[in-house]
Write an enzyme that holds these catalytic residues in place. Structure first.
Site, PDB file in Angstrom:
ATOM      1  N   ASN A  47      18.573 -35.129  15.556  1.00  0.00           N
ATOM      2  CA  ASN A  47      18.571 -33.740  16.031  1.00  0.00           C
ATOM      3  C   ASN A  47      17.622 -33.600  17.220  1.00  0.00           C
ATOM      4  OD1 ASN A  47      16.547 -34.123  14.011  1.00  0.00           O
ATOM      5  ND2 ASN A  47      16.363 -31.937  13.665  1.00  0.00           N
ATOM      6  N   GLU A  49      15.923 -30.513  19.310  1.00  0.00           N
ATOM      7  CA  GLU A  49      15.696 -29.060  19.355  1.00  0.00           C
ATOM      8  C   GLU A  49      15.338 -28.619  20.771  1.00  0.00           C
ATOM      9  OE1 GLU A  49      12.950 -28.189  16.128  1.00  0.00           O
ATOM     10  OE2 GLU A  49      14.580 -28.512  14.670  1.00  0.00           O
ATOM     11  N   CYS A  58      22.355 -30.715  16.332  1.00  0.00           N
ATOM     12  CA  CYS A  58      22.119 -31.470  15.093  1.00  0.00           C
ATOM     13  C   CYS A  58      22.355 -32.969  15.288  1.00  0.00           C
ATOM     14  CB  CYS A  58      23.069 -31.007  14.001  1.00  0.00           C
ATOM     15  SG  CYS A  58      22.802 -29.327  13.442  1.00  0.00           S
ATOM     16  N   GLU A  60      24.188 -34.952  13.506  1.00  0.00           N
ATOM     17  CA  GLU A  60      25.591 -35.354  13.344  1.00  0.00           C
ATOM     18  C   GLU A  60      26.354 -35.215  14.658  1.00  0.00           C
ATOM     19  OE1 GLU A  60      23.774 -33.387  11.462  1.00  0.00           O
ATOM     20  OE2 GLU A  60      24.577 -33.167   9.445  1.00  0.00           O
ATOM     21  N   CYS A  91      25.783 -28.930   8.580  1.00  0.00           N
ATOM     22  CA  CYS A  91      25.942 -27.480   8.800  1.00  0.00           C
ATOM     23  C   CYS A  91      27.397 -27.176   9.164  1.00  0.00           C
ATOM     24  CB  CYS A  91      24.989 -26.991   9.881  1.00  0.00           C
ATOM     25  SG  CYS A  91      25.547 -27.349  11.568  1.00  0.00           S
ATOM     26  N   CYS A  94      28.645 -28.606  12.538  1.00  0.00           N
ATOM     27  CA  CYS A  94      28.862 -30.059  12.465  1.00  0.00           C
ATOM     28  C   CYS A  94      30.118 -30.381  11.674  1.00  0.00           C
ATOM     29  CB  CYS A  94      27.655 -30.752  11.848  1.00  0.00           C
ATOM     30  SG  CYS A  94      26.249 -30.755  12.972  1.00  0.00           S
TER      31      CYS A  94
HETATM   32  N1  THU Z   1      19.981 -30.199  11.289  1.00  0.00           N
HETATM   33  C1  THU Z   1      20.651 -31.362  11.533  1.00  0.00           C
HETATM   34  O1  THU Z   1      20.356 -32.086  12.493  1.00  0.00           O
HETATM   35  N2  THU Z   1      21.657 -31.692  10.687  1.00  0.00           N
HETATM   36  C2  THU Z   1      21.963 -31.028   9.540  1.00  0.00           C
HETATM   37  O2  THU Z   1      22.849 -31.450   8.822  1.00  0.00           O
HETATM   38  C3  THU Z   1      21.234 -29.804   9.197  1.00  0.00           C
HETATM   39  C4  THU Z   1      20.316 -29.291  10.234  1.00  0.00           C
HETATM   40  C5  THU Z   1      18.829 -29.881  12.164  1.00  0.00           C
HETATM   41  C6  THU Z   1      18.998 -28.727  13.095  1.00  0.00           C
HETATM   42  C7  THU Z   1      17.540 -28.329  13.298  1.00  0.00           C
HETATM   43  O3  THU Z   1      16.971 -29.153  14.304  1.00  0.00           O
HETATM   44  C8  THU Z   1      16.868 -28.653  11.982  1.00  0.00           C
HETATM   45  O4  THU Z   1      17.726 -29.582  11.341  1.00  0.00           O
HETATM   46  C9  THU Z   1      16.637 -27.455  11.084  1.00  0.00           C
HETATM   47  O5  THU Z   1      17.783 -26.714  10.933  1.00  0.00           O
END
Ligand code: THU
Length: 138
Positions: A47, A49, A58, A60, A91, A94
């Site tokens: 991920n 941000e 994310c 994925e 999520c 994704c």
């Molecule tokens: N996130 C992911 O990378 N994958 C997931 O399956 C759930 C959420 C990340 C997005 C964000 O950077 C952090 O987790 C919190 O939501």
């Protein structure tokens, strides 16, 4: 809980490595993912941000984009790795992107540092998905 079957090992290790590369200074929620492509490559993503929070991508989706950049558009399975006791499911956004590049029968695994894991088919994650086929069916 039973042990993760051995054929997942390389993918879990790749997801674990991606986890260490996550850029998550706002949520502190690090996620790694790894895809196994049809040609047998393992491709990962983490991920990433952003100070403009909504621009976060994310693990994925970065993993799938990484596969596409490497010329791999057919993905057989995806592993999601976090160090959360409660396993992390993909999520909604994704799930839609997963449904674009994996078949409905393909497997998605979530696992953690404790070796716990859960498996879903893509169809379980996103039933009746809107996919490329939906555009082609007239
Ligand atoms: N996130 C992911 O990378 N994958 C997931 O399956 C759930 C959420 C990340 C997005 C964000 O950077 C952090 O987790 C919190 O939501």
């Amino acid at each position: 809980m039973s042990q993760i079957p051995e054929y997942w090992t390389q993918q879990v290790e790749a997801a674990k490595h991606a986890y260490t590369l996550a850029y998550a200074p706002y949520s502190q929620f690090h996620v790694g993912a790894a895809a196994l492509t049809e040609s047998g490559k393992v491709v990962n993503g983490c991920n990433v941000e952003n100070a403009s929070y909504g621009l976060t991508v994310c693990a994925e989706r970065n993993c799938i984009a990484n596969a596409v950049i490497q010329g791999e558009q057919n993905i057989k399975s995806i592993v999601v790795y976090t160090e959360q006791v409660k396993l992390t499911p993909p999520c909604g956004a994704c799930r839609q992107v997963i449904a674009e590049f994996l078949s409905q029968e393909a497997e998605v695994m979530s696992t953690n540092h404790l070796g716990d894991y859960q498996l879903w088919s893509v169809a379980e994650l996103l039933p009746d998905a809107f996919t490329p086929k939906s555009l082609l069916d007239i």
